[in-house]
Enzyme design. Structure first.
Site, short mmCIF file in Angstrom:
data_model
loop_
_atom_site.label_atom_id
_atom_site.label_comp_id
_atom_site.label_asym_id
_atom_site.label_seq_id
_atom_site.Cartn_x
_atom_site.Cartn_y
_atom_site.Cartn_z
N GLU A 183 -17.25 -33.91 11.47
CA GLU A 183 -18.23 -33.47 12.45
C GLU A 183 -19.17 -32.40 11.89
O GLU A 183 -20.36 -32.40 12.19
CB GLU A 183 -17.53 -32.95 13.70
CG GLU A 183 -18.47 -32.41 14.77
CD GLU A 183 -19.42 -33.45 15.33
OE1 GLU A 183 -20.55 -33.08 15.71
OE2 GLU A 183 -19.05 -34.65 15.38
N GLU A 184 -18.64 -31.49 11.08
CA GLU A 184 -19.43 -30.32 10.68
C GLU A 184 -19.72 -30.21 9.19
O GLU A 184 -20.65 -29.50 8.81
CB GLU A 184 -18.72 -29.03 11.14
CG GLU A 184 -18.35 -29.01 12.61
CD GLU A 184 -19.54 -29.14 13.56
OE1 GLU A 184 -20.69 -29.23 13.09
OE2 GLU A 184 -19.33 -29.18 14.78
N SER A 581 -27.40 -30.79 23.81
CA SER A 581 -26.45 -30.16 22.89
C SER A 581 -26.91 -28.72 22.62
O SER A 581 -26.98 -27.93 23.56
CB SER A 581 -26.30 -30.99 21.62
OG SER A 581 -25.17 -30.60 20.89
N ASP A 656 -17.26 -36.78 26.80
CA ASP A 656 -17.81 -36.15 25.60
C ASP A 656 -16.68 -35.40 24.88
O ASP A 656 -16.13 -34.44 25.41
CB ASP A 656 -18.92 -35.19 26.00
CG ASP A 656 -19.71 -34.63 24.83
OD1 ASP A 656 -19.17 -34.62 23.70
OD2 ASP A 656 -20.86 -34.19 25.04
N HIS A 688 -21.04 -37.81 23.79
CA HIS A 688 -22.11 -36.83 23.54
C HIS A 688 -23.47 -37.51 23.48
O HIS A 688 -24.47 -36.93 23.88
CB HIS A 688 -21.82 -36.10 22.24
CG HIS A 688 -22.60 -34.84 22.07
ND1 HIS A 688 -22.63 -33.85 23.03
CD2 HIS A 688 -23.39 -34.39 21.06
CE1 HIS A 688 -23.38 -32.85 22.61
NE2 HIS A 688 -23.86 -33.16 21.42
#
Length: 731
Positions: A183-184, A581, A656, A688
């Site tokens: 994800e990051e 977001s 989400d 999301h």
């Protein structure tokens, strides 16, 4: 008059002009191209083989029924698509074996592993089912894959399949990226072959120490729930380690003592001489340790990179045949290329200046040059450049290889003499052409199928504005009303505003978003600004948000509105704001801090408490909340919820798993605590990013209705009487 856009037009995927060849790769001999493409222009793609000698093309792998519809996908596949931001269906991934004697391609598809040789139709390897991830050995002899969290290896000649690990259990898995990495950190892989295919390195993940977070499918016919090990800021991270095993072994291999602790396994790069270069990122993300790992699992630390206020990871590392290491680094404040010797000692810097290298495309050791994409000709454009590998001095202005203005992406042939150029502007959708240095395009793979004129839209104007404190300039895009107006029009500010992303570009990306054009045809101007904190402008520009999110970003958005109002472009008394977001968070912060400018807003999937987001993202910008809780308090709209206007609409996907519905519910609770009500629109089975037509129509329809009503602008006929307005109100 051009045909007016409808709600269905803007809520349909793929967006106009975006169904183009993607994941383009050259064959190892350079005589063919492979790519994912839908000839029908839908989301459902096949794998194509394009012979460059005959200019003939054919499908070598096509979708199976269970891969052509969102509803038929497994939960694991849904989550993988969320992490990789994949909207397409059908064949979504493939990989070449670059050193195989015969052209060999691996195609993972619906739990099976398909192999194509010499451009023939891909065939499934026998006896394999339920494979979730796979990596083919460079020599094409074998493939590693994951079933139920354990790693297996299969010989491609069908002689043997063997299980490599047997310790998977709930919360423990092998060969896959953990949540934070995918994800990051943009690390989606969990298995890496050595250069000769004799050994495999793989990630071992134990996330049992991370408390589970439940997500309920409350809109389903029968009660269901998902359990996620979500690493909340300040809480425990998953324990991630690297293991190495010989290709013929079955004992799970050797764990490499990398000292990752509660940090991150960031990058793994195979070396031609054998083994891997491994990058370890500590939890505070202020340094990056590079370690050589041998095929036997022995580590040797080579060097440590540092940056302030944080390290931005890249995927540019290349190891040359002689052992030298090409790196891109922001040591100067801008991302540039450098060489290191085989032991990691710093060598020559290859590029320099107040611009960024954004992607290494190809290292041509015979020509002694590197091809890369960068911003040397402006931050809103991308071009292909060449720079020498052994310059007498850093190259401040590299040789530009692309000619047309706009946004270029490139994939180079193994010899480096040709490249596929995917190119667009804000006026024209992407076209894909094969180019040769100094020559006209030799093959057009895809013509631009849409342009602003054919769609009857007005491409946004791109320009620059002053930042809130005058310290820098901001890139901006303005979508003017589709029809001429006698007085300055009302304005919708569409905001993202967060780090690691750039929205204002001279590309089709800014024109494909139908919501902006729909609002423009309603007589509204739409403004998009990349404030301080956005990507690709250097560390000082991005790092301005360190320690306080929603501060300078708000100042810059407000400054942009003021400047456009002073120029007579918009009516400053009628300005509303929306975003998703980080943009949802920014919508709330702008409404709280600048009610004099922003009178109403739609916040979609907003982060309302930074401590409720994940470790790897949030702690990069705010530090650990246990050490600096004040940074988190001042970066949250919850303590100031009472200052939000009544003209606020919240929209959130009920399942989400990235920005949990909990964020919007907590804001509802904070408003109830001060006697306020707010409307919350639930998208019952969306995550999301809404993917279904129903979810997209609900999100877009409710956003348009709320914004236009707040501005006093008449609604289009299709939105009068409730179309696209299904809601669930809270508070």
């Amino acid at each position: 008059m051009a045909r007016r856009l409808t709600l269905d037009d803007i809520s349909h995927l793929p967006y106009p002009g975006t169904a183009v060849p993607a994941s383009i790769q050259f064959s190892p001999d350079g005589d063919a191209l492979t790519y994912l493409y839908s000839e029908e222009g839908t989301l459902v793609r096949s794998l194509w083989w394009h012979d460059l000698r005959s200019n003939e093309r054919r499908v070598i792998a096509e979708p199976v029924p269970d891969t052509q519809d969102e509803a038929s996908l497994s939960l694991e596949e849904h989550l993988r698509r969320e992490r990789t931001r994949t909207s397409e269906l059908g064949v979504t991934d493939y990989a070449w074996a670059p050193q195989a004697a015969r052209s060999t391609i691996l195609v993972p598809l619906d739990g099976q592993l398909l192999i194509s040789r010499d451009g023939d139709r891909a065939q499934a390897l026998p006896g394999i089912d339920g494979a979730f991830a796979a990596a083919i050995a460079p020599d094409g002899s074998r493939v590693a894959y994951v079933v139920d969290g354990d790693v297996w290896i299969a010989e491609l000649d069908g002689t043997q399949r063997r299980r490599v690990t047997d310790d998977a259990e709930p919360g423990v898995f092998n060969g896959l990226a953990d949540y934070a990495a995918a994800e990051e950190l943009d690390r989606f892989d969990g298995m890496w072959w050595s250069h000769d295919g004799s050994a495999l390195a793989y990630a071992h993940v134990d996330e049992r120490n991370v408390p589970p977070f439940m997500i309920a499918h409350l809109g389903a016919e029968r009660p269901e729930h998902e359990e996620h090990r979500y690493p909340f800021a300040g809480g425990p991270n998953a324990h991630v380690s690297l293991r190495v095993i010989a290709a013929g072994a079955t004992d799970g291999g050797t764990e490499v003592p990398l000292g990752i602790g509660d940090g991150y396994l960031a990058r793994v790069v195979a070396e031609p001489a054998g083994g891997w270069l491994v990058a370890v990122l500590p939890r505070d993300q202020r340094s990056l340790r590079w370690i050589r790992v041998t095929p036997s699992g022995a580590p040797q630390e080579l060097w440590v990179e540092t940056a302030s206020p944080w390290i931005n990871l890249d995927v540019d590392t290349r190891v040359l045949a002689d052992g030298r290491i090409l790196r891109s680094t922001e040591r100067s404040g801008y991302r540039h290329l450098e060489l290191r010797d085989a032991d990691g000692h710093q060598g020559p810097t290859l590029t320099a200046g107040e611009w960024m290298v954004t992607q290494v495309v190809h290292v041509d050791e015979k020509r002694s040059e590197v091809l890369f994409i960068g911003t040397a000709d402006g931050s809103v454009e991308r071009h292909l450049y060449a720079a020498p590998l052994d310059p007498a001095a850093p190259v401040a202005k590299p040789e530009r290889l692309t000619v047309e203005e706009g946004w270029h992406g490139a994939v180079a042939s193994p010899a480096g003499s040709r490249w596929v150029d995917t190119w667009s502007t804000n006026e024209n959708s992407p076209q894909v052409v094969l180019r040769h240095r100094g020559r006209e395009p030799s093959i057009v793979l895809h013509h631009a199928s849409e342009n602003a004129e054919s769609m009857g839209i007005r491409a946004p104007a791109l320009f620059r504005l002053a930042a809130g404190d005058g310290s820098s300039v901001l890139d901006a895009a303005l979508y003017r009303p589709a029809e001429p107006v006698a007085t300055p029009p009302p304005c919708v500010v569409w905001v993202y505003g967060g780090p690691h992303l750039q929205y204002v570009t001279r590309s089709w990306f800014v024109s494909q978003e139908g919501l902006h054009h729909y609002l423009a045809q309603c007589g509204v101007a739409v403004l998009v600004v990349d404030n301080r904190g956005a990507a690709n402008r250097g560390l000082a520009f991005e790092g301005a948000i360190a320690g306080h999110l929603g501060s300078v970003e708000v100042a810059d958005q407000a400054a942009a509105v003021r400047q456009l109002a002073e120029a007579g472009e918009i009516d400053a008394s009628r300005v509303v704001i929306t975003g998703t977001s980080y943009g949802g968070f920014m919508t709330l912060m702008c409404l709280i801090q600048r009610p004099d400018l922003f009178t109403a807003g739609v916040a979609v999937a907003p982060v309302t408490d930074q401590a409720g987001y994940d470790t790897a993202y949030t702690e990069r910008y705010l530090g650990n909340p246990n050490a600096d809780p004040e940074a988190y308090r001042r970066s949250s709209p919850l303590p100031r919820a009472a200052e939000l206007p009544e003209s606020l609409l919240l929209i959130h996907g009920a399942i989400d798993e990235n920005v949990h519905l909990r964020h919007s519910v907590r804001l509802v609770a904070a408003l109830q605590a001060v006697g306020r009500q707010v409307e919350l629109v639930l998208l019952p089975e969306d995550r999301h990013r809404p993917r279904t037509a129903e979810g997209l129509r609900m999100r877009d329809g409710r956003t348009v209705t709320h914004l236009l009503t707040s501005l006093g602008v008449p609604l289009p006929a299709e939105l009068r009487g409730g179309s696209g307005t299904a809601t669930a109100s809270a508070g």
